[in-house]
Scaffold this active site. Sequence first.
Site, PDB file in Angstrom:
ATOM      1  N   PHE A   1     -46.514  -7.742   2.404  1.00 44.90           N
ATOM      2  CA  PHE A   1     -45.025  -7.687   0.810  1.00 44.90           C
ATOM      3  C   PHE A   1     -45.106  -6.170   1.090  1.00 44.90           C
ATOM      4  CE2 PHE A   1     -48.758  -6.224  -2.276  1.00 44.90           C
ATOM      5  CZ  PHE A   1     -47.862  -5.145  -3.021  1.00 44.90           C
TER       6      PHE A   1
ATOM      7  N   LYS B   1     -42.821 -13.963  10.427  1.00 44.39           N
ATOM      8  CA  LYS B   1     -43.719 -14.665   9.059  1.00 44.39           C
ATOM      9  C   LYS B   1     -43.837 -13.787   8.101  1.00 44.39           C
ATOM     10  CE  LYS B   1     -46.223 -15.742   6.785  1.00 44.39           C
ATOM     11  NZ  LYS B   1     -46.434 -15.551   5.416  1.00 44.39           N
TER      12      LYS B   1
ATOM     13  N   GLU C   1     -44.436 -13.632   1.116  1.00 47.33           N
ATOM     14  CA  GLU C   1     -43.626 -14.761   0.692  1.00 47.33           C
ATOM     15  C   GLU C   1     -43.166 -14.634  -0.404  1.00 47.33           C
ATOM     16  OE1 GLU C   1     -46.357 -14.969   1.000  1.00 47.33           O
ATOM     17  OE2 GLU C   1     -48.254 -16.960   0.001  1.00 47.33           O
TER      18      GLU C   1
ATOM     19  N   SER D   1     -54.398  -8.267   4.111  1.00 44.34           N
ATOM     20  CA  SER D   1     -55.538  -7.221   3.475  1.00 44.34           C
ATOM     21  C   SER D   1     -56.557  -7.632   5.101  1.00 44.34           C
ATOM     22  CB  SER D   1     -55.830  -8.814   2.065  1.00 44.34           C
ATOM     23  OG  SER D   1     -55.830  -9.791   2.488  1.00 44.34           O
TER      24      SER D   1
ATOM     25  N   CYS E   1     -50.702   1.078   2.519  1.00 38.59           N
ATOM     26  CA  CYS E   1     -51.680   1.137   3.535  1.00 38.59           C
ATOM     27  C   CYS E   1     -52.111   3.064   3.882  1.00 38.59           C
ATOM     28  CB  CYS E   1     -51.716   0.607   4.744  1.00 38.59           C
ATOM     29  SG  CYS E   1     -50.821   0.357   5.661  1.00 38.59           S
TER      30      CYS E   1
ATOM     31  N   GLU F   1     -59.876  -2.078  -2.222  1.00 33.94           N
ATOM     32  CA  GLU F   1     -59.008  -1.565  -2.503  1.00 33.94           C
ATOM     33  C   GLU F   1     -58.298  -1.609  -3.663  1.00 33.94           C
ATOM     34  OE1 GLU F   1     -56.209  -3.438   0.330  1.00 33.94           O
ATOM     35  OE2 GLU F   1     -55.677  -1.736   1.272  1.00 33.94           O
TER      36      GLU F   1
HETATM   37  P1  NAD Z   1     -51.671 -10.404   2.788  1.00 31.12           P
HETATM   38  O1  NAD Z   1     -53.245 -10.855   3.022  1.00 31.12           O
HETATM   39  O2  NAD Z   1     -52.477 -11.093   1.114  1.00 31.12           O
HETATM   40  O3  NAD Z   1     -50.807 -10.971   3.145  1.00 31.12           O
HETATM   41  C1  NAD Z   1     -50.628 -10.607   4.227  1.00 31.12           C
HETATM   42  C2  NAD Z   1     -49.820 -12.087   4.906  1.00 31.12           C
HETATM   43  O4  NAD Z   1     -51.106 -12.774   5.158  1.00 31.12           O
HETATM   44  C3  NAD Z   1     -48.783 -12.786   3.926  1.00 31.12           C
HETATM   45  O5  NAD Z   1     -47.660 -13.169   5.154  1.00 31.12           O
HETATM   46  C4  NAD Z   1     -49.354 -13.881   3.536  1.00 31.12           C
HETATM   47  O6  NAD Z   1     -48.262 -14.856   3.734  1.00 31.12           O
HETATM   48  C5  NAD Z   1     -50.191 -13.884   4.432  1.00 31.12           C
HETATM   49  N1  NAD Z   1     -51.122 -14.787   4.004  1.00 31.12           N
HETATM   50  C6  NAD Z   1     -51.780 -14.911   2.268  1.00 31.12           C
HETATM   51  N2  NAD Z   1     -53.125 -15.251   2.326  1.00 31.12           N
HETATM   52  C7  NAD Z   1     -53.209 -16.468   3.633  1.00 31.12           C
HETATM   53  C8  NAD Z   1     -54.483 -17.119   3.981  1.00 31.12           C
HETATM   54  N3  NAD Z   1     -55.456 -17.884   3.084  1.00 31.12           N
HETATM   55  N4  NAD Z   1     -54.260 -18.058   5.318  1.00 31.12           N
HETATM   56  C9  NAD Z   1     -52.961 -17.534   6.008  1.00 31.12           C
HETATM   57  N5  NAD Z   1     -52.340 -16.828   5.742  1.00 31.12           N
HETATM   58  C10 NAD Z   1     -52.213 -15.597   4.821  1.00 31.12           C
HETATM   59  O7  NAD Z   1     -51.773  -8.906   2.346  1.00 31.12           O
HETATM   60  P2  NAD Z   1     -50.142  -8.553   0.973  1.00 31.12           P
HETATM   61  O8  NAD Z   1     -51.212  -8.624  -0.546  1.00 31.12           O
HETATM   62  O9  NAD Z   1     -48.998  -8.836   1.159  1.00 31.12           O
HETATM   63  O10 NAD Z   1     -50.443  -7.099   1.712  1.00 31.12           O
HETATM   64  C11 NAD Z   1     -50.978  -5.974   0.743  1.00 31.12           C
HETATM   65  C12 NAD Z   1     -52.393  -5.407   1.993  1.00 31.12           C
HETATM   66  O11 NAD Z   1     -51.895  -5.003   3.439  1.00 31.12           O
HETATM   67  C13 NAD Z   1     -53.373  -4.491   1.455  1.00 31.12           C
HETATM   68  O12 NAD Z   1     -54.498  -5.064   1.699  1.00 31.12           O
HETATM   69  C14 NAD Z   1     -52.684  -3.498   2.962  1.00 31.12           C
HETATM   70  O13 NAD Z   1     -53.667  -2.530   2.710  1.00 31.12           O
HETATM   71  C15 NAD Z   1     -52.411  -4.106   3.838  1.00 31.12           C
HETATM   72  N6  NAD Z   1     -51.951  -3.731   4.896  1.00 31.12           N
HETATM   73  C16 NAD Z   1     -52.101  -2.688   5.821  1.00 31.12           C
HETATM   74  C17 NAD Z   1     -51.913  -1.860   6.617  1.00 31.12           C
HETATM   75  C18 NAD Z   1     -51.950  -1.321   7.760  1.00 31.12           C
HETATM   76  O14 NAD Z   1     -50.821  -0.807   8.564  1.00 31.12           O
HETATM   77  N7  NAD Z   1     -53.429  -1.096   8.188  1.00 31.12           N
HETATM   78  C19 NAD Z   1     -50.294  -1.729   6.896  1.00 31.12           C
HETATM   79  C20 NAD Z   1     -49.723  -2.585   5.545  1.00 31.12           C
HETATM   80  C21 NAD Z   1     -50.271  -3.305   4.882  1.00 31.12           C
END
Ligand code: NAD
Length: 520
Positions: free
Chosen positions: A169, A193, A196, A246, A301, A405
Amino acid sequence: MTTITDPEAVPSAEEFVSGNGGVLPHWKDGAPFPGASDRSAPVYDPATGRVTKQVALASRADAEAVIASAAAAFPAWRDLSLARRTGILFRFRELLNARKHEAAEIITSEHGKVLSDALGEITRGQEIVELACGLSHLLKGSLSENVSTRVDVSSIRQPLGVVGIISPFNFPAMVPMWFFPVAIAAGNTVVLKPSEKDPTTANWLADLWKEAGLPDGVFNVLHGDKTAVDALLESPDVKAISFVGSTPIARYVYATGTGHGKRVQALGGAKNHMLVLPDADLDLAADAAVNAGFGSAGERCMAISALVAVDSIADELIGKITERMATLRTGDGRRGCDMGPLVTGAHRDKVASYVQAGVDAGATLVVDGRAGNPQQHFDGAPDGFWLAPTLFDRVTPEMSIYTDEIFGPVLSVVRVDSYDQGLDLINSNPYGNGTAIFTNDGGAARRFQNEVQVGMVGINVPVPVPVGYYSFGGWKASLFGDTHAHGTEGFHFYTRGKVITTRWLDPSHGGLNLGFPQND
Ligand code: NAD
């Protein structure tokens, strides 16, 4: 009520922004695709706390239909000349540059980050589009003449097919743009994808691609949750996955995707440290800590969440940071504030619970961002998802505000005695995304860049996100896979090598020889 579900209609950017209470559809074959699923999720304006629209959550069948569109578009896109591909990328770059304020408004209305920050993320994404405009150079192969008598060897790189991009997000424009310009430039077709929580930018980008002349089916958007992600991970038509999110989900995506024979790069979470040595320019370091700790409400991030201060300058540094924090305005990102709300009410509550956990664990709460603090300058609607910048001192490595985090505007100062103790702390952390050192000692900085076990390092630069022609990626639990995003590594990820050994006949050829081929 307008619903954006008519497959014949391409909604305007205004419709995307307002949503008008409708259901945001997927995008396939160059048009909105409502899908057959009856599931949807609310999308909030975090600055007001109101639901502005719903987003479709794909069923397995919806996901398969979108993937099929990308698979059908692949052969023709792969075979389109590099010259024509380049022309489309240049048009996309020009349209994006001219209309990026529209996307910024969408981002602010769904993510909450302030408008200038939303524009900033699009500008960083545009860098990758500009990189991809140079595809003809980046896709060059190589040839060695006469490796054996009258035998030439060449190597070429070819696209993979359909690639899935699963994004978080916190950067609804920039993170997808780390990947799709390169994937498309290299001749692949894409299913994005998005999160959401702020899904509309993806449809806006799809509409922009259409205007730029990208053939239908090359760029598709699949909205949804785990069902959509699992469909991408398991589909035999999807050849590669680029994931950002994450760490637990990154680990899952890497294991599942590679288990299904795909190439996967899965970028995970972070805990980024900024080490401040006694000889640093403390005004510069204080500005940097505030900008990198609280920009985008800490939902980056590459945000700095742990400030590692050598004890002798910690009090002075904290004083300077506190002075600066007192000037920050938290509020609606459309009103010129410095920092916006958190993305959802649930996330705000989680971050606030960490603030309480820090207090309970015995850390010193220097600035409390929770409601009611008279230090705050606030300019937002009462029901927004607010938490103002928060500062802790005397945080120790076993406290949850250090180990976890938090992904919010909470900066923790950990005091150390020396450079070596600071380095040990950083290297003991399971994450390795970004880090920074503030010092005027070139020798110390040089040691740090050599010794620190982190993928992206800043020297007097707090958020060292590499430019587009270098590659972005962390180490350890911040990245699963071996290829970073964009730059030449990006082109490598989205292509596979083929080596061709050629001999053209010569009157002197021939003769039987069952031995292993040798060069002479
Ligand atoms: P998230 O892991 O909750 O979601 C990321 C994606 O995975 C979304 O599209 C979501 O719909 C999907 N998803 C969520 N739960 C899922 C599941 N159980 N099974 C399959 N898919 C699933 O992350 P977020 O809250 O949207 O974003 C924040 C996180 O992203 C933080 O941990 C941040 O550090 C990380 N991030 C990392 C970088 C990097 O470059 N390393 C960059 C941006 C964000």
